[in-house]
Design a protein around this motif. Structure first.
Motif, PDB file in Angstrom:
ATOM      1  N   GLY A 250      86.572 100.538  28.653  1.00 56.90           N
ATOM      2  CA  GLY A 250      87.655  99.444  28.218  1.00 56.90           C
ATOM      3  C   GLY A 250      87.202  98.411  27.803  1.00 56.90           C
ATOM      4  N   ALA A 251      85.730  98.231  27.377  1.00 58.67           N
ATOM      5  CA  ALA A 251      85.116  96.985  27.038  1.00 58.67           C
ATOM      6  C   ALA A 251      85.706  96.636  25.830  1.00 58.67           C
ATOM      7  N   ALA A 252      85.861  95.385  25.647  1.00 57.14           N
ATOM      8  CA  ALA A 252      86.470  94.851  24.173  1.00 57.14           C
ATOM      9  C   ALA A 252      86.478  93.313  24.525  1.00 57.14           C
ATOM     10  N   PRO A 253      86.425  92.914  23.065  1.00 52.33           N
ATOM     11  CA  PRO A 253      86.427  91.081  23.421  1.00 52.33           C
ATOM     12  C   PRO A 253      87.337  90.677  23.963  1.00 52.33           C
ATOM     13  N   GLY A 254      87.425  89.853  24.952  1.00 50.58           N
ATOM     14  CA  GLY A 254      88.458  88.857  25.639  1.00 50.58           C
ATOM     15  C   GLY A 254      88.802  89.815  27.007  1.00 50.58           C
ATOM     16  N   VAL A 255      88.400  90.909  27.254  1.00 53.11           N
ATOM     17  CA  VAL A 255      88.980  91.613  28.217  1.00 53.11           C
ATOM     18  C   VAL A 255      88.523  91.104  29.461  1.00 53.11           C
ATOM     19  N   ILE A 256      89.409  91.209  30.634  1.00 54.83           N
ATOM     20  CA  ILE A 256      89.158  90.794  31.951  1.00 54.83           C
ATOM     21  C   ILE A 256      89.186  91.980  32.915  1.00 54.83           C
ATOM     22  N   VAL A 257      87.932  92.149  33.459  1.00 49.74           N
ATOM     23  CA  VAL A 257      87.523  93.263  34.266  1.00 49.74           C
ATOM     24  C   VAL A 257      87.810  93.301  35.680  1.00 49.74           C
ATOM     25  N   LEU A 258      88.347  93.915  36.536  1.00 46.22           N
ATOM     26  CA  LEU A 258      88.927  94.013  37.895  1.00 46.22           C
ATOM     27  C   LEU A 258      88.007  94.834  38.604  1.00 46.22           C
ATOM     28  N   SER A 259      87.404  94.237  39.653  1.00 50.88           N
ATOM     29  CA  SER A 259      86.525  94.940  40.596  1.00 50.88           C
ATOM     30  C   SER A 259      86.784  94.472  41.986  1.00 50.88           C
ATOM     31  N   HIS A 260      85.981  94.893  43.221  1.00 46.89           N
ATOM     32  CA  HIS A 260      86.252  94.495  44.329  1.00 46.89           C
ATOM     33  C   HIS A 260      84.865  94.626  44.933  1.00 46.89           C
ATOM     34  N   ASP A 261      84.916  93.402  45.954  1.00 49.68           N
ATOM     35  CA  ASP A 261      83.501  92.985  46.790  1.00 49.68           C
ATOM     36  C   ASP A 261      83.960  93.378  48.253  1.00 49.68           C
ATOM     37  N   ALA A 262      85.269  93.774  48.556  1.00 50.61           N
ATOM     38  CA  ALA A 262      85.497  93.641  49.842  1.00 50.61           C
ATOM     39  C   ALA A 262      86.824  94.607  49.866  1.00 50.61           C
ATOM     40  N   GLY A 263      87.317  94.653  51.142  1.00 48.98           N
ATOM     41  CA  GLY A 263      88.734  95.306  51.258  1.00 48.98           C
ATOM     42  C   GLY A 263      88.325  96.787  51.637  1.00 48.98           C
ATOM     43  N   GLY A 264      87.423  97.453  52.011  1.00 42.49           N
ATOM     44  CA  GLY A 264      86.966  98.708  52.061  1.00 42.49           C
ATOM     45  C   GLY A 264      85.415  99.187  51.665  1.00 42.49           C
ATOM     46  N   ASN A 265      84.866 100.121  51.788  1.00 44.24           N
ATOM     47  CA  ASN A 265      83.709 100.533  51.426  1.00 44.24           C
ATOM     48  C   ASN A 265      83.595 100.329  50.119  1.00 44.24           C
ATOM     49  N   ARG A 266      82.664  99.339  49.674  1.00 44.12           N
ATOM     50  CA  ARG A 266      82.498  99.095  48.275  1.00 44.12           C
ATOM     51  C   ARG A 266      80.828  99.028  47.959  1.00 44.12           C
ATOM     52  N   THR A 267      80.316 100.194  48.495  1.00 47.97           N
ATOM     53  CA  THR A 267      78.810 100.509  47.963  1.00 47.97           C
ATOM     54  C   THR A 267      79.015 100.929  46.296  1.00 47.97           C
ATOM     55  N   GLN A 268      79.934 101.871  46.322  1.00 48.33           N
ATOM     56  CA  GLN A 268      80.071 102.281  44.710  1.00 48.33           C
ATOM     57  C   GLN A 268      80.085 101.051  43.652  1.00 48.33           C
ATOM     58  N   SER A 269      80.897 100.255  44.265  1.00 47.43           N
ATOM     59  CA  SER A 269      81.008  98.974  43.456  1.00 47.43           C
ATOM     60  C   SER A 269      79.936  98.201  43.040  1.00 47.43           C
ATOM     61  N   VAL A 270      78.996  98.259  44.109  1.00 48.01           N
ATOM     62  CA  VAL A 270      77.737  97.338  44.021  1.00 48.01           C
ATOM     63  C   VAL A 270      76.818  98.267  43.048  1.00 48.01           C
ATOM     64  N   GLN A 271      76.764  99.627  43.308  1.00 46.47           N
ATOM     65  CA  GLN A 271      76.057 100.449  42.506  1.00 46.47           C
ATOM     66  C   GLN A 271      76.313 100.311  40.994  1.00 46.47           C
ATOM     67  N   ALA A 272      77.679 100.526  40.911  1.00 45.77           N
ATOM     68  CA  ALA A 272      78.238 100.468  39.360  1.00 45.77           C
ATOM     69  C   ALA A 272      77.884  99.308  38.774  1.00 45.77           C
ATOM     70  N   LEU A 273      77.735  98.036  39.145  1.00 45.44           N
ATOM     71  CA  LEU A 273      77.771  96.879  38.419  1.00 45.44           C
ATOM     72  C   LEU A 273      76.348  96.990  37.932  1.00 45.44           C
ATOM     73  N   SER A 274      75.288  97.429  38.750  1.00 46.28           N
ATOM     74  CA  SER A 274      73.870  97.433  38.190  1.00 46.28           C
ATOM     75  C   SER A 274      73.475  98.271  37.273  1.00 46.28           C
ATOM     76  N   SER A 275      74.525  99.302  37.019  1.00 42.57           N
ATOM     77  CA  SER A 275      74.427  99.993  35.869  1.00 42.57           C
ATOM     78  C   SER A 275      75.327  99.740  34.402  1.00 42.57           C
ATOM     79  N   TYR A 276      76.520  99.331  34.693  1.00 44.17           N
ATOM     80  CA  TYR A 276      77.123  99.177  33.531  1.00 44.17           C
ATOM     81  C   TYR A 276      76.956  97.502  32.801  1.00 44.17           C
ATOM     82  N   LEU A 277      76.487  96.710  33.797  1.00 40.69           N
ATOM     83  CA  LEU A 277      76.273  95.297  33.409  1.00 40.69           C
ATOM     84  C   LEU A 277      75.101  95.207  32.228  1.00 40.69           C
TER      85      LEU A 277
END
Length: 296
Positions: free
Chosen positions: A251-278
């Motif tokens: 979904g990457a494109a100029p001007g986009v706003i990306v939604l992720s989460h750092d709470a509200g459940g088990n967010r281990t996958q979110s933490v790991q994903a950031l270190s890959s896609y960033l």
């Protein structure tokens, strides 16, 4: 009768002196309206009020018949010269949230990374560590009840250059709340952020992306702009780290706003994903940035 003439003359002189003395005390010899009110030393205080039953038109008690009434001087506030106090400008009440950034073709393509529901001491520090490693700033839309319990993380976010947004107190469905309950959810969170950081948030995001007129109005009243998203990682469903990475890169494109989460459940996958896609986004030439407030 000749012996009485000097006496009569002295009486006339005495009366004249008395009249002149009273006139001077009454301000008649002070040079008119341009003179200094009061006596000796140029006092600017008002003249003593006449006693009960006194006739203002007759002047001060004991004034000679025919004497002009004593003028009353009062200080007038200089309100016309004081600068008008301007109230802080509030955002216009929108009918839809902001979904993307204005694109600048002359600059490197930019994106905004946002994280909702925190701060959570189990996952937020890992996300902050990765952002710091790459020198990237992001937005964190915090829930008030989480922020109140983790103020140190809130301070760390602000100290490291991230923007703190309002995501209500308990993450409810706003469209199911009464207006007072909705206002309380939003205002309490702004209060916690301001108490902790010294500044209230200027961005607001409705939980579940459920907006209504009351949410827009209350947010504007509290000085916030509504911000949504254009790329949803759906990381809250825990689809796997690879899937989250694929969705954000796709979904990457100029001007986009990306939604992720750092709470509200088990967010281990979110933490790991950031270190890959960033790092992959940065290598593609994307610049992670923060939104600017629209003109008010």
């Amino acid at each position: 009768m000749k012996n009485d003439e000097p006496t009569v003359g002295r009486r006339v002189l005495l009366r004249t002196a008395v009249f002149l003395g009273v006139a001077a005390a009454s301000g008649l010899l002070s040079g008119g309206e341009g003179g200094t009110p009061g006596t000796g030393g140029g006092s600017s205080g008002p003249a003593p009020a006449a006693g009960p039953g006194a006739n203002p038109a007759a002047g001060a008690p004991g004034a000679l018949p025919g004497a002009l009434p004593e003028r009353s001087y009062r200080l007038q506030p200089m309100t016309a010269e004081a600068p008008a106090r301007q109230a802080a400008a509030k955002p216009a009440v929108r009918t839809r949230p902001i979904l993307e950034l204005p694109s600048d073709r002359s600059a490197a393509p930019s994106m905004v990374l946002t994280f909702d529901d925190g701060p959570d001491p189990r996952y937020t520090p890992g996300i902050l560590d990765t952002l710091a490693r790459y020198g990237v700033s992001a937005m964190f839309f915090v829930c008030g009840e989480m922020a109140a319990e983790n103020r140190d993380l809130l301070r760390r976010m602000a100290a490291e250059g991230h923007v703190i947004g309002n995501h209500t107190w308990t993450h409810p469905h706003l469209t199911r709340l009464s207006r007072p309950a909705l206002a309380s959810e939003i205002a309490r969170t702004s209060d916690v952020v301001e108490e902790t950081l010294g500044e209230a948030p200027v961005w607001f995001r409705a939980p579940y992306g459920e907006w209504n007129r009351a949410a827009f109005e209350v947010g504007a009243e509290l000085g916030m702009e509504p911000l949504a998203w254009t790329v949803d990682s759906l990381d809250w469903t825990e689809p796997g780290t690879a899937t989250i990475v694929s969705r954000i890169l796709g979904g990457a494109a100029p001007g986009v706003i990306v939604l992720s989460h750092d709470a509200g459940g088990n967010r281990t996958q979110s933490v790991q994903a950031l270190s890959s896609y960033l790092p992959q986004l940065l290598s593609r030439g994307y610049r992670m940035t923060l939104p600017t407030l629209p003109p008010r």
